[in-house]
Design an enzyme around this catalytic site. Structure first.
Site, PDB file in Angstrom:
ATOM      1  N   GLY A 110      -4.377  -0.235 -19.887  1.00  0.00           N
ATOM      2  CA  GLY A 110      -3.242  -0.843 -19.402  1.00  0.00           C
ATOM      3  C   GLY A 110      -2.165  -1.937 -20.044  1.00  0.00           C
ATOM      4  O   GLY A 110      -2.633  -2.194 -21.341  1.00  0.00           O
ATOM      5  N   THR A 133      -2.924   3.728 -16.713  1.00  0.00           N
ATOM      6  CA  THR A 133      -2.713   3.161 -15.598  1.00  0.00           C
ATOM      7  C   THR A 133      -1.997   4.144 -14.335  1.00  0.00           C
ATOM      8  O   THR A 133      -1.333   4.760 -14.699  1.00  0.00           O
ATOM      9  CB  THR A 133      -1.897   1.906 -16.005  1.00  0.00           C
ATOM     10  OG1 THR A 133      -1.203   1.375 -14.652  1.00  0.00           O
ATOM     11  CG2 THR A 133      -0.537   2.215 -16.547  1.00  0.00           C
ATOM     12  N   ILE A 134      -2.380   3.719 -13.115  1.00  0.00           N
ATOM     13  CA  ILE A 134      -2.017   4.394 -12.071  1.00  0.00           C
ATOM     14  C   ILE A 134      -0.555   3.788 -11.817  1.00  0.00           C
ATOM     15  O   ILE A 134       0.253   4.482 -11.109  1.00  0.00           O
ATOM     16  CB  ILE A 134      -2.650   4.310 -10.873  1.00  0.00           C
ATOM     17  CG1 ILE A 134      -2.891   2.736 -10.396  1.00  0.00           C
ATOM     18  CG2 ILE A 134      -4.047   4.903 -11.005  1.00  0.00           C
ATOM     19  CD1 ILE A 134      -3.551   2.689  -8.793  1.00  0.00           C
ATOM     20  N   ASP A 135      -0.282   2.913 -12.381  1.00  0.00           N
ATOM     21  CA  ASP A 135       1.219   1.957 -12.190  1.00  0.00           C
ATOM     22  C   ASP A 135       2.398   2.627 -13.009  1.00  0.00           C
ATOM     23  O   ASP A 135       3.515   2.422 -12.600  1.00  0.00           O
ATOM     24  CB  ASP A 135       1.059   0.397 -12.508  1.00  0.00           C
ATOM     25  CG  ASP A 135       0.064  -0.183 -11.900  1.00  0.00           C
ATOM     26  OD1 ASP A 135      -0.085   0.379 -10.459  1.00  0.00           O
ATOM     27  OD2 ASP A 135      -0.639  -1.053 -11.918  1.00  0.00           O
ATOM     28  N   ARG A 170       5.279   5.238  16.873  1.00  0.00           N
ATOM     29  CA  ARG A 170       5.227   3.829  16.337  1.00  0.00           C
ATOM     30  C   ARG A 170       5.925   3.691  15.001  1.00  0.00           C
ATOM     31  O   ARG A 170       6.369   4.499  14.291  1.00  0.00           O
ATOM     32  CB  ARG A 170       3.844   3.491  16.453  1.00  0.00           C
ATOM     33  CG  ARG A 170       3.142   3.105  17.591  1.00  0.00           C
ATOM     34  CD  ARG A 170       1.533   3.324  16.992  1.00  0.00           C
ATOM     35  NE  ARG A 170       0.727   3.154  18.343  1.00  0.00           N
ATOM     36  CZ  ARG A 170      -0.587   3.439  18.179  1.00  0.00           C
ATOM     37  NH1 ARG A 170      -1.051   4.065  17.085  1.00  0.00           N
ATOM     38  NH2 ARG A 170      -1.312   3.249  19.395  1.00  0.00           N
ATOM     39  N   MET A 177      -0.324   0.806  -4.006  1.00  0.00           N
ATOM     40  CA  MET A 177      -0.512  -0.223  -5.210  1.00  0.00           C
ATOM     41  C   MET A 177       0.695  -0.621  -6.088  1.00  0.00           C
ATOM     42  O   MET A 177       1.207   0.488  -6.211  1.00  0.00           O
ATOM     43  CB  MET A 177      -1.792  -0.006  -6.126  1.00  0.00           C
ATOM     44  CG  MET A 177      -3.159  -0.263  -5.484  1.00  0.00           C
ATOM     45  SD  MET A 177      -4.589   0.321  -6.493  1.00  0.00           S
ATOM     46  CE  MET A 177      -5.803  -0.870  -5.893  1.00  0.00           C
ATOM     47  N   HIS A 179       1.505  -4.421  -8.010  1.00  0.00           N
ATOM     48  CA  HIS A 179       2.093  -5.854  -7.770  1.00  0.00           C
ATOM     49  C   HIS A 179       3.430  -6.148  -8.429  1.00  0.00           C
ATOM     50  O   HIS A 179       4.094  -6.579  -7.653  1.00  0.00           O
ATOM     51  CB  HIS A 179       1.098  -6.764  -8.414  1.00  0.00           C
ATOM     52  CG  HIS A 179      -0.100  -6.965  -7.221  1.00  0.00           C
ATOM     53  ND1 HIS A 179       0.083  -7.483  -6.169  1.00  0.00           N
ATOM     54  CD2 HIS A 179      -1.320  -6.652  -7.400  1.00  0.00           C
ATOM     55  CE1 HIS A 179      -1.101  -7.474  -5.549  1.00  0.00           C
ATOM     56  NE2 HIS A 179      -2.032  -7.043  -6.268  1.00  0.00           N
ATOM     57  N   GLN A 283      -6.722   4.794  -4.176  1.00  0.00           N
ATOM     58  CA  GLN A 283      -5.701   5.505  -5.319  1.00  0.00           C
ATOM     59  C   GLN A 283      -6.042   5.563  -6.684  1.00  0.00           C
ATOM     60  O   GLN A 283      -5.420   6.354  -7.475  1.00  0.00           O
ATOM     61  CB  GLN A 283      -4.527   4.456  -5.017  1.00  0.00           C
ATOM     62  CG  GLN A 283      -3.751   4.445  -3.726  1.00  0.00           C
ATOM     63  CD  GLN A 283      -2.662   3.522  -3.467  1.00  0.00           C
ATOM     64  OE1 GLN A 283      -1.523   3.569  -3.809  1.00  0.00           O
ATOM     65  NE2 GLN A 283      -3.328   2.270  -3.061  1.00  0.00           N
TER      66      GLN A 283
HETATM   67  O1  F6P Z   1      -3.209  -1.684 -12.756  1.00  0.00           O
HETATM   68  C1  F6P Z   1      -3.578  -0.852 -11.640  1.00  0.00           C
HETATM   69  C2  F6P Z   1      -3.875  -1.599 -10.329  1.00  0.00           C
HETATM   70  O2  F6P Z   1      -4.526  -0.586  -9.727  1.00  0.00           O
HETATM   71  C3  F6P Z   1      -2.639  -2.357  -9.627  1.00  0.00           C
HETATM   72  O3  F6P Z   1      -1.805  -1.188  -9.171  1.00  0.00           O
HETATM   73  C4  F6P Z   1      -3.539  -3.128  -8.454  1.00  0.00           C
HETATM   74  O4  F6P Z   1      -2.643  -3.967  -8.164  1.00  0.00           O
HETATM   75  C5  F6P Z   1      -4.589  -3.494  -9.322  1.00  0.00           C
HETATM   76  O5  F6P Z   1      -4.802  -2.482 -10.220  1.00  0.00           O
HETATM   77  C6  F6P Z   1      -5.965  -4.027  -8.597  1.00  0.00           C
HETATM   78  O6  F6P Z   1      -6.939  -4.072  -9.435  1.00  0.00           O
HETATM   79  P1  F6P Z   1      -8.135  -4.605  -9.056  1.00  0.00           P
HETATM   80  O7  F6P Z   1      -8.410  -4.929  -7.515  1.00  0.00           O
HETATM   81  O8  F6P Z   1      -9.247  -3.620  -9.624  1.00  0.00           O
HETATM   82  O9  F6P Z   1      -8.347  -5.906 -10.185  1.00  0.00           O
END
Ligand code: F6P
Length: 358
Positions: A110, A133-135, A170, A177, A179, A283
């Site tokens: 990534g 990357t999943i992002d 509710r 995920m 950031h 995820q």
């Molecule tokens: O880069 C992918 C990702 O899954 C982000 O979306 C997530 O915030 C982060 O990695 C978390 O990564 P780890 O907890 O493995 O460091």
């Protein structure tokens, strides 16, 4: 001909599928190719932890999640900082590469990993990289492998919440995920029919979020579902500098994550019960979806073609329906974020989804 390979940073579903795509193509192109697998990402290259891979290692892994090589996070900003024993990591990586007489190094990674790949290119190594990357936040490619598999899992979480939310009446928050970038939350939120979607790129106004929930209640809707990115941020917080924000957080209640903070705020202002679900690392887990298997196979084949042409210093990428490549120096250090004015956001707003901004 000897090719090095490593998987770096957070894992995702189609890493093995992608390595398989590269390897199968190389084995078909060359009779004498040897593939060296570095263990746990750049760490394996730094400390010369590797093993020779065989053609059979790439069989049966198209559907297997995780990575057969292991991975680790080796922050780019620390690459020029010597390790605890004073080892120069960049020199160590170059040394391993040269000692093994590699023709090139294939990097699956990534954002941070692409920056290190570019650094190694600048240091004279032959690099071919692939967008993992999943992002889906890598600049220079429309799509990254892992993204659609993660969308399926996050969507499934929202789907499951839907049935229980309807029974109980509710407010539910699903934290997705991401950031810095909200592609995953945006897609899963749309696919799962979330009522409110909060992304890092669109700072939310607390009053707008609360009003959207109250409006649903007024319309007789028994529940509301929010898809919230890990990096969702309020307008007030977004206006602060990093230092000011840190100072502000020091004097506040500490919540496990942003979804809990938003949940507390909603309860306080609406009196409604809120439940939070964090699918977290699920995820990134499990099998790659069919879309990712196809994408990975195509990206892998293209990477092998670049090696055959000795066209180095590129990241294989997707543009529309085509697989192509972009120079690594253009990719390194640039993020592909969600443009708040993009058409998908506008269309989502047309169907009544609130992004907490207006
Ligand atoms: O880069 C992918 C990702 O899954 C982000 O979306 C997530 O915030 C982060 O990695 C978390 O990564 P780890 O907890 O493995 O460091």
């Amino acid at each position: 001909m000897r090719v090095g390979m490593l998987t770096s940073g957070g894992d995702c579903q189609a890493l093995n599928a992608t390595m398989r795509g590269v390897a199968k193509s190389l084995y078909k192109m060359y009779d004498d190719v040897e593939i060296v697998g570095f263990e746990d990402g750049y760490k394996g290259l730094i400390y010369a932890d590797y093993h020779m891979l065989k053609s059979s290692d790439f069989s049966g892994i198209l559907t297997k999640g995780g990575t057969i090589l292991g991975t680790s996070r080796q922050p780019f900003k620390l690459m020029r900082v010597p390790d605890e024993f004073g080892l120069d990591k960049v020199e160590a990586m170059k040394h391993t590469y040269k000692k093994l007489r590699l023709e090139c190094l294939v990097v699956l990674g990534g954002n941070g990993s692409q920056k290190t790949a570019n650094l190694l290119r600048e240091e004279g190594l032959n690099i071919v990289s692939l967008p993992k990357t999943i992002d889906n936040d890598l600049w220079g490619t429309d799509m990254t492998f892992g993204f659609h598999s993660a969308v399926e899992i996050a969507t499934n979480a929202i789907d499951c919440i839907h049935t229980t939310a309807a029974s109980h009446g509710r407010v539910f928050i699903v934290e997705v995920m991401g950031h810095k970038v909200g592609w995953l939350t945006l897609y899963a939120g749309l696919a799962g029919g979330a009522d409110i979607i909060l992304l890092p790129e669109i700072p939310y106004d607390v009053d707008v979020v609360v009003n959207a929930i109250k409006e649903r209640t007024r319309q007789g809707k028994r529940f509301s579902i929010l898809a919230v990115a890990e990096g969702a941020i309020s307008k007030e917080d977004a206006a602060l500098s990093k230092k000011e924000l840190k100072e502000k957080k020091k004097n506040q209640v500490i919540y496990p994550s942003v979804a809990y903070e938003i949940g507390a705020m909603i309860t306080e202002r609406t009196g409604q019960e809120v439940r939070v679900t964090v699918p977290g690392h699920t995820q990134r887990g499990g099998e790659p979806c069919p879309y990712d298997r196809v994408l990975s196979t195509r990206l892998g084949a293209r990477a092998a073609q670049l090696i055959q042409k000795q066209k180095y210093g590129y990241m294989v990428s997707v543009k529309g329906d085509e697989i192509t490549e972009v120079p690594l120096q253009e990719v390194a250090g640039r993020l592909k974020t969600v443009d708040p004015e993009c058409t998908i956001i506008k269309e989502a707003k047309l169907v009544g989804i609130s992004f907490g901004d207006q």
